[in-house]
Design a protein around this motif. Structure first.
Motif, mmCIF file in Angstrom:
data_model
loop_
_atom_site.group_PDB
_atom_site.id
_atom_site.type_symbol
_atom_site.label_atom_id
_atom_site.label_comp_id
_atom_site.label_asym_id
_atom_site.label_seq_id
_atom_site.Cartn_x
_atom_site.Cartn_y
_atom_site.Cartn_z
ATOM 1 N N LYS A 161 0.868 -1.180 0.000
ATOM 2 C CA LYS A 161 0.000 0.000 0.000
ATOM 3 C C LYS A 161 0.903 1.226 0.000
ATOM 4 O O LYS A 161 1.753 1.385 0.856
ATOM 5 C CB LYS A 161 -0.887 -0.011 1.237
ATOM 6 C CG LYS A 161 -1.634 1.261 1.498
ATOM 7 C CD LYS A 161 -2.946 1.287 0.765
ATOM 8 C CE LYS A 161 -3.770 2.455 1.260
ATOM 9 N NZ LYS A 161 -4.170 3.343 0.231
ATOM 10 N N VAL A 162 0.745 2.077 -0.985
ATOM 11 C CA VAL A 162 1.544 3.288 -1.098
ATOM 12 C C VAL A 162 0.637 4.485 -0.834
ATOM 13 O O VAL A 162 -0.432 4.609 -1.431
ATOM 14 C CB VAL A 162 2.194 3.405 -2.496
ATOM 15 C CG1 VAL A 162 2.985 4.701 -2.613
ATOM 16 C CG2 VAL A 162 3.086 2.207 -2.761
ATOM 17 N N ASN A 163 1.056 5.341 0.069
ATOM 18 C CA ASN A 163 0.279 6.514 0.452
ATOM 19 C C ASN A 163 0.936 7.775 -0.078
ATOM 20 O O ASN A 163 2.122 7.993 0.146
ATOM 21 C CB ASN A 163 0.193 6.610 1.982
ATOM 22 C CG ASN A 163 -0.348 5.351 2.597
ATOM 23 O OD1 ASN A 163 -1.501 5.016 2.387
ATOM 24 N ND2 ASN A 163 0.485 4.637 3.332
ATOM 25 N N LEU A 164 0.182 8.595 -0.772
ATOM 26 C CA LEU A 164 0.657 9.897 -1.224
ATOM 27 C C LEU A 164 0.186 10.943 -0.227
ATOM 28 O O LEU A 164 -1.012 11.103 -0.006
ATOM 29 C CB LEU A 164 0.102 10.221 -2.614
ATOM 30 C CG LEU A 164 0.462 9.250 -3.724
ATOM 31 C CD1 LEU A 164 -0.230 9.646 -5.016
ATOM 32 C CD2 LEU A 164 1.958 9.197 -3.923
ATOM 33 N N VAL A 165 1.110 11.656 0.396
ATOM 34 C CA VAL A 165 0.761 12.655 1.398
ATOM 35 C C VAL A 165 0.527 13.997 0.705
ATOM 36 O O VAL A 165 1.373 14.465 -0.047
ATOM 37 C CB VAL A 165 1.871 12.784 2.464
ATOM 38 C CG1 VAL A 165 1.525 13.866 3.468
ATOM 39 C CG2 VAL A 165 2.094 11.450 3.154
ATOM 40 N N THR A 166 -0.620 14.579 0.989
ATOM 41 C CA THR A 166 -0.958 15.893 0.443
ATOM 42 C C THR A 166 -1.305 16.832 1.591
ATOM 43 O O THR A 166 -1.447 16.406 2.740
ATOM 44 C CB THR A 166 -2.156 15.811 -0.520
ATOM 45 O OG1 THR A 166 -3.324 15.462 0.226
ATOM 46 C CG2 THR A 166 -1.917 14.789 -1.620
#
Length: 111
Positions: free
Chosen positions: A24-29
């Motif tokens: 699971k890859v999370n993109l932080v915004t």
């Protein structure tokens, strides 16, 4: 970790790449309130004040990190790693990452 928000856009990381069968890859915004477990992709700005077991810093070249402001960003990025820091670059490594004019081959933060 990426230098700025432009590099961390969802256009750069299409959903089919971000969500894999194994990780699971999370993109932080700027809209995120919490961090999820797994691999996190964040800009240096978004990572300030956070710590990670491992930090992979993309584009640590002289082209991307050369001004005084860039030096501060690089410091923030490099100090987010608790155990391991890996720097990647094409072209010349940023002068802020050289010791006595020579590239430092490896950083090992484990004790």
């Amino acid at each position: 970790m990426l230098r700025d928000e432009a590099h961390s856009s969802r256009d750069l990381f299409p959903e089919e790449i971000v969500q894999t069968k194994y990780t699971k890859v999370n993109l932080v915004t700027a809209d995120d309130i919490t961090l999820n477990k797994g691999v996190t992709i964040a800009s240096v700005y978004m990572a300030k004040g956070l710590e990670f077991d491992v930090v992979l810093l993309y584009q640590a070249s002289a082209e991307n990190y050369s001004s005084e402001f860039d030096r501060k960003l690089l410091y923030v990025a490099c100090t987010r790693a608790l155990h391991r820091l890996s720097l990647y670059h094409t072209g010349e490594l940023s002068g802020f990452l050289k010791f006595n004019g020579k590239e430092t081959a490896r950083f090992d933060l484990s004790s």
